[in-house]
Scaffold this motif. Structure first.
Motif, PDB file in Angstrom:
ATOM      1  N   GLN A   1      -6.186   5.430  -9.768  1.00 59.08           N
ATOM      2  CA  GLN A   1      -6.033   4.055  -9.291  1.00 59.08           C
ATOM      3  C   GLN A   1      -6.185   3.930  -7.778  1.00 59.08           C
ATOM      4  O   GLN A   1      -6.131   2.821  -7.250  1.00 59.08           O
ATOM      5  CB  GLN A   1      -4.660   3.516  -9.704  1.00 59.08           C
ATOM      6  CG  GLN A   1      -4.458   3.398 -11.203  1.00 59.08           C
ATOM      7  CD  GLN A   1      -3.094   2.833 -11.556  1.00 59.08           C
ATOM      8  OE1 GLN A   1      -2.373   2.324 -10.706  1.00 59.08           O
ATOM      9  NE2 GLN A   1      -2.732   2.928 -12.825  1.00 59.08           N
ATOM     10  N   LEU A  23      -5.514   0.287  -3.515  1.00 60.62           N
ATOM     11  CA  LEU A  23      -5.723   0.514  -4.941  1.00 60.62           C
ATOM     12  C   LEU A  23      -7.031  -0.098  -5.406  1.00 60.62           C
ATOM     13  O   LEU A  23      -7.652  -0.906  -4.714  1.00 60.62           O
ATOM     14  CB  LEU A  23      -4.551  -0.074  -5.730  1.00 60.62           C
ATOM     15  CG  LEU A  23      -3.151   0.417  -5.343  1.00 60.62           C
ATOM     16  CD1 LEU A  23      -2.105  -0.206  -6.248  1.00 60.62           C
ATOM     17  CD2 LEU A  23      -3.085   1.933  -5.383  1.00 60.62           C
ATOM     18  N   GLU A  24      -7.444   0.276  -6.591  1.00 59.32           N
ATOM     19  CA  GLU A  24      -8.699  -0.223  -7.149  1.00 59.32           C
ATOM     20  C   GLU A  24      -8.681  -1.737  -7.340  1.00 59.32           C
ATOM     21  O   GLU A  24      -9.729  -2.379  -7.295  1.00 59.32           O
ATOM     22  CB  GLU A  24      -8.981   0.459  -8.492  1.00 59.32           C
ATOM     23  CG  GLU A  24      -9.338   1.939  -8.384  1.00 59.32           C
ATOM     24  CD  GLU A  24     -10.688   2.159  -7.744  1.00 59.32           C
ATOM     25  OE1 GLU A  24     -11.463   1.198  -7.632  1.00 59.32           O
ATOM     26  OE2 GLU A  24     -10.976   3.312  -7.356  1.00 59.32           O
TER      27      GLU A  24
END
Length: 208
Positions: A113, A133-134
């Motif tokens: 992530q 984060l993604e």
């Protein structure tokens, strides 16, 4: 005894902060504050007794109640801070990152992530581990900033000499780079990963 900080996952720990010495120091300081609060309470009782003898019992009771309430409130805050200090964790493991900031629940972020890791640019948290984060969310780890170096364990010995970056940031960048190289996956499951960017920060993985 003060138990060492623990990651929130079952991966192999690569770097865990803060140090036990820092946790002891914080608890000692909080203990000193608690003792001072009790001394102030004792003085308040003595003053109330003197007032009762010279003026009135009602005035003494009012002073004692006010000071007593303030001291109890201070002791409660000291206990809360002691618990928070003992629960703060930043950990790098083979499975991801653990964030346990004060006043919030611990959070585990798997490597999958993590889009990027970079130093925080904030004035108070300069150099701290900032994780993108993604999904675009951004997390900043407590006690990883440059000014909190007294709380940082040394960086892993295999890392290059200190280039001015705090040890937690270097450890996090190294963990992400090793994950993307497939070092933490089983041999049959290792996916190809992008190399680290030339500026020293972890590069975002290429779009599928």
């Amino acid at each position: 005894m003060i138990s060492p900080p623990r990651p929130a996952d079952d991966g192999t720990p690569l770097y865990v902060a803060p140090t036990r010495g820092y946790r002891w120091l914080m608890l000692v300081l909080l203990g000193v504050l608690a003792v001072l609060a009790l001394v102030v309470l004792a003085l308040a009782i003595f003053i109330a007794w003197q007032i009762a003898a010279k003026l009135s019992t009602a005035a003494a009771v009012v002073i004692l109640v006010v000071f007593g309430f303030l001291i109890v409130l201070l002791l409660a805050l000291i206990m809360v801070n002691a618990v928070l200090q003992s629960s703060m964790v930043f950990a790098v493991t083979t499975q991801g990152l653990t964030f346990a900031p004060p006043y919030r629940r611990a959070r585990f972020v798997p490597w999958a992530q993590v889009a990027a890791i970079e130093p925080s640019r904030g004035m108070l948290m300069r150099g701290a581990v900032a994780v993108v984060l993604e999904d675009g969310a951004r997390l900043t780890a407590s006690l990883t900033n440059a000014s909190a170096g007294y709380a940082h364990p040394p960086a892993p010995s295999h890392l290059s000499p200190d280039n001015g970056a705090p040890a937690p940031l270097r450890a996090a960048l190294d963990g992400l780079a090793r994950y993307r190289r497939g070092e933490f996956a089983e041999p049959r499951l290792r996916p190809p990963g992008p190399p680290a960017a030339s500026n020293g920060f972890a590069a975002r993985p290429p779009a599928g």
